[in-house]
Design an enzyme around this catalytic site. Structure first.
Site, short mmCIF file in Angstrom:
data_model
loop_
_atom_site.label_atom_id
_atom_site.label_comp_id
_atom_site.label_asym_id
_atom_site.label_seq_id
_atom_site.Cartn_x
_atom_site.Cartn_y
_atom_site.Cartn_z
N GLY A 30 0.81 -1.22 0.00
CA GLY A 30 0.00 0.00 0.00
C GLY A 30 0.84 1.26 0.00
N HIS A 36 4.47 2.05 -8.00
CA HIS A 36 3.44 1.01 -7.98
C HIS A 36 2.52 1.12 -9.19
CE1 HIS A 36 4.08 1.36 -3.42
NE2 HIS A 36 4.49 0.15 -3.73
N ARG A 188 8.00 4.81 2.06
CA ARG A 188 8.65 5.43 3.22
C ARG A 188 8.97 6.90 2.99
NH1 ARG A 188 10.46 0.05 3.82
NH2 ARG A 188 10.19 -0.73 5.95
#
Length: 281
Positions: A30, A36, A188
């Site tokens: 996620g 992504h 992150r």
């Protein structure tokens, strides 16, 4: 877009789609970003349907604080997915749905890949990765699965998992997506302050310059040069920099002309751990 929270419901739905159709799979934790999304777009081009999993896997974290602080942004993730395609099937399970009350990792032998770099600094990490990836493959049964090269060691380990367990899925590695300053896109990054996010550009910049430096210097000289860059910057703590064989991931001591090497790096800034890598050929 279809959203499922249980494997049973997902498997029933996928079974109705399979008949002669290809299913692509993008496993994530996620906090989706452009990296992504690029995997999703590639899968959509190459398959009839694409499954995206969103699951923060507790067994691959050896640091409980990191697990607790890992960004969870499901609503925003679903919004991004809807904007891309209605052909994406999202699986966002609970820990219970995945582990069924037995939250533990299996032990895997990845022919030594698991003992290099990340494996040295994150004990048990790749057992957790192998456990969740194998479970997800068995749930989704995709023909193709897409992984980013930012986690290059993980990519090689997943390929080894498929090879050793004879899983019927093709693993497709995809290029690293970077922010405008070169910082490798990562979930992150969202935890970084604006100042740190700008300063973190030094990671990719150093890798790029080290690649050039390596052309005319030894392995040790290159390593020492990279270490000096971060040692002179008090905002960063260098965990490791290593030059490794691209296939075995074993760190090298000297160059051999016919082999392909990669530079791998892990750095802390604001107590947040960032990794990156770059081909050195």
């Amino acid at each position: 877009m279809h959203l499922f929270n249980t494997k049973n419901a997902l498997q029933t739905f996928l079974e109705s789609l399979r008949k002669g159709r290809k299913i692509g799979f993008v496993p994530t934790m996620g906090a989706l970003h452009e990296g992504h999304l690029s995997l999703l777009k590639k899968s959509l081009l190459e398959n009839d349907f694409t499954v995206l999993s969103i699951f923060v896997n507790p067994t691959q974290f050896n640091n409980l604080e990191d697990l607790h602080n890992y960004p969870r942004t499901l609503e925003n993730d679903l919004k991004l997915v809807r904007e891309i395609s209605s052909n994406i099937i999202v699986y966002a399970p609970s820990v219970e749905d995945i582990y069924e009350g037995k939250m533990q990792s299996f032990h895997y032998d990845f022919d030594g890949l698991e003992f290099q770099m990340e494996g040295k600094h994150r004990p048990g990490h790749f057992d957790g990765v192998g456990t969740i990836v194998k479970k997800l493959f068995e749930i989704v049964l995709p023909q193709n699965a897409y992984f980013g090269e930012k986690d290059f060691q993980q990519l090689q380990i997943v390929k080894k998992l498929v090879e050793k367990h004879r899983l019927n899925v093709t693993i497709i590695g995809c290029p690293i997506h970077r922010e405008s300053n070169g910082l490798a896109m990562s979930s992150r990054n969202e935890r970084l302050s604006e100042k740190a996010r700008k300063e973190a550009a030094i990671i990719f910049q150093t890798l790029t310059e080290a690649k050039q430096f390596f052309q005319t210097h030894t392995v040790q000289e290159t390593t020492t040069w990279v270490e000096s860059i971060f040692n002179s910057n008090p905002n960063f703590t260098l965990e490791y920099f290593t030059l490794a064989d691209e296939q075995t991931l074993v760190s090298i001591d000297e160059k051999i002309a016919s082999q392909k090497y990669r530079g791998f790096i892990a750095v802390f800034i604001e107590n947040i751990r960032l990794i990156d890598n770059l081909p050195f050929y």
